[in-house]
Design an enzyme around this catalytic site. Sequence first.
Site, short mmCIF file in Angstrom:
data_model
loop_
_atom_site.label_atom_id
_atom_site.label_comp_id
_atom_site.label_asym_id
_atom_site.label_seq_id
_atom_site.Cartn_x
_atom_site.Cartn_y
_atom_site.Cartn_z
N ARG A 274 0.87 -1.18 0.00
CA ARG A 274 0.00 0.00 0.00
C ARG A 274 0.91 1.22 0.00
NH1 ARG A 274 -3.48 -2.80 -1.42
NH2 ARG A 274 -5.56 -3.16 -0.57
N ASP B 246 3.72 0.09 -7.38
CA ASP B 246 2.39 -0.20 -7.92
C ASP B 246 1.31 0.51 -7.11
OD1 ASP B 246 0.61 -1.62 -9.73
OD2 ASP B 246 0.03 -2.85 -7.99
N GLU C 4 -2.97 7.77 -4.10
CA GLU C 4 -3.36 7.24 -5.41
C GLU C 4 -4.83 7.44 -5.76
OE1 GLU C 4 -2.24 3.07 -4.78
OE2 GLU C 4 -4.35 2.53 -4.86
N HIS D 172 -1.68 0.40 -9.58
CA HIS D 172 -2.29 -0.61 -8.70
C HIS D 172 -2.85 -1.78 -9.52
CE1 HIS D 172 -4.08 -0.92 -4.42
NE2 HIS D 172 -4.05 -2.14 -4.96
P1 NAI Z 1 -1.13 -11.50 4.68
O1 NAI Z 1 -2.01 -11.06 5.80
O2 NAI Z 1 -1.13 -12.93 4.26
O3 NAI Z 1 0.39 -11.11 5.01
C1 NAI Z 1 0.80 -9.92 5.60
C2 NAI Z 1 1.96 -10.26 6.52
O4 NAI Z 1 2.55 -9.05 6.99
C3 NAI Z 1 1.52 -11.06 7.78
O5 NAI Z 1 2.28 -12.25 7.87
C4 NAI Z 1 1.82 -10.09 8.92
O6 NAI Z 1 2.21 -10.77 10.11
C5 NAI Z 1 2.95 -9.26 8.34
N1 NAI Z 1 3.22 -7.98 8.99
C6 NAI Z 1 2.36 -7.15 9.62
N2 NAI Z 1 3.02 -6.07 10.08
C7 NAI Z 1 4.32 -6.22 9.74
C8 NAI Z 1 5.50 -5.43 9.93
N3 NAI Z 1 5.46 -4.26 10.56
N4 NAI Z 1 6.67 -5.91 9.47
C9 NAI Z 1 6.73 -7.09 8.83
N5 NAI Z 1 5.65 -7.88 8.61
C10 NAI Z 1 4.46 -7.44 9.04
O7 NAI Z 1 -1.49 -10.54 3.44
P2 NAI Z 1 -1.16 -10.76 1.90
O8 NAI Z 1 -2.30 -11.45 1.25
O9 NAI Z 1 0.20 -11.33 1.75
O10 NAI Z 1 -1.19 -9.25 1.38
C11 NAI Z 1 -0.26 -8.28 1.86
C12 NAI Z 1 -0.71 -6.90 1.43
O11 NAI Z 1 -0.57 -6.76 0.04
C13 NAI Z 1 -2.20 -6.58 1.70
O12 NAI Z 1 -2.42 -6.13 3.02
C14 NAI Z 1 -2.49 -5.51 0.69
O13 NAI Z 1 -2.28 -4.25 1.29
C15 NAI Z 1 -1.46 -5.74 -0.42
N6 NAI Z 1 -2.08 -6.15 -1.68
C16 NAI Z 1 -1.83 -5.40 -2.81
C17 NAI Z 1 -2.39 -5.74 -4.03
C18 NAI Z 1 -2.11 -4.97 -5.30
O14 NAI Z 1 -2.82 -5.18 -6.30
N7 NAI Z 1 -1.12 -4.11 -5.34
C19 NAI Z 1 -3.30 -6.90 -4.13
C20 NAI Z 1 -3.45 -7.65 -2.90
C21 NAI Z 1 -2.87 -7.28 -1.73
#
Ligand code: NAI
Length: 336
Positions: free
Chosen positions: A239, A263, A268, A300
């Site tokens: 994000r 991205d 945005e 995005h």
């Molecule tokens: P997820 O919930 O599986 O993984 C996120 C991980 O980040 C978790 O393991 C969590 O413990 C960890 N985390 C939280 N705070 C942290 C910190 N300060 N330092 C290190 N790790 C930390 O989520 P997923 O599915 O992997 O997605 C991650 C992010 O990607 C979403 O929250 C979303 O914002 C973004 N995203 C972007 C997309 C795009 O089209 N550009 C599409 C889908 C998701």
Amino acid sequence: MKAITIAFFDTKPYDKDYFEPFLKEAGLPLELKFLQARLGADTAALAKGYDGICIFVNDRLDAETADILYRQGIKLIALRSAGYNNVDLAAIRGKIPAVHVPAYSPHAVAEYAISLLLTLNRKTHKAYSRVRDGNFSLVGLDGFDLYDKTAGIIGAGQIGRIVAEICRGFGMHVLVSDPYPRQEWAAAQGIRYTDNRELLTQADVVSLHCPLTPENKHVINRETLRYMKPGAIIINTGRGGLIDTKALIEALKHNRIAGAGLDVYEEEEGYFFEDHSGEVIQDDMLARLMTFPNVLITSHQAFFTREALSAIARTTVENFRLFFEKQELPNEIKNR
Ligand code: NAI
């Protein structure tokens, strides 16, 4: 059974195309209204008379909007995204439940993060334009081998772990940071957990995959950029708010990092997903970022694969069905 009505905000033609087959398949009496408007306090009235709303990443559900929706009798907020930083969870608590799509295709986003890295490093975007223009010079197109370099993945969740594994496939050393380490996975992959400080100091490539929360806002800031390895590349498909854009611009101006593949962008909502090619860009930080030869910005689109769009539609329709038929909320966003 009475038709269940849902107002979809911020839709594009592809939303309708991908949702319709799953609606037919579900055989539910669902009536969907595909609106182009983004949700906000000024557009929330468009949802009047509907049972639920469906929103995307740049719809803004703040306290004022939540209040209007509640008063209008909205029963369900369905996000057709994984991230939910655009929803004021405190404002909807105890009033309207919200569901999201916890996983649709982590591969789509992970593969895209890698494509930003490969493009930015090997400058294929520039080579493409040069050759089309009859310019076959290689000057300035040199990159570096990923093999034997170090990747640092902040957030080793569904997406981050796939990025980490792909990096291992390139023969990179991989460091990850995550408050909930999965040591077995890391040991099997030859990956090491560490803190953000060591990760940023060592990594040649940093990729952000943690959610945007109040704690993670500006996880990349003036201070952290200072101890990043000179010549490192930063990739953000998480994000926009994970990076302090002003600090990033300063670091790029002083050549403290080699480049950024973005991205997502902090502000945005004003630009992404829409055609602004005929206008003067009013966002000075975005305009400045666009001038750097070593910054690659996309709108995005990391999620944008056929598989991901189908999975988003399937899960969202199932979210509607379970809630309106059985009052079940398996994908509820928990109000922490
Ligand atoms: P997820 O919930 O599986 O993984 C996120 C991980 O980040 C978790 O393991 C969590 O413990 C960890 N985390 C939280 N705070 C942290 C910190 N300060 N330092 C290190 N790790 C930390 O989520 P997923 O599915 O992997 O997605 C991650 C992010 O990607 C979403 O929250 C979303 O914002 C973004 N995203 C972007 C997309 C795009 O089209 N550009 C599409 C889908 C998701």
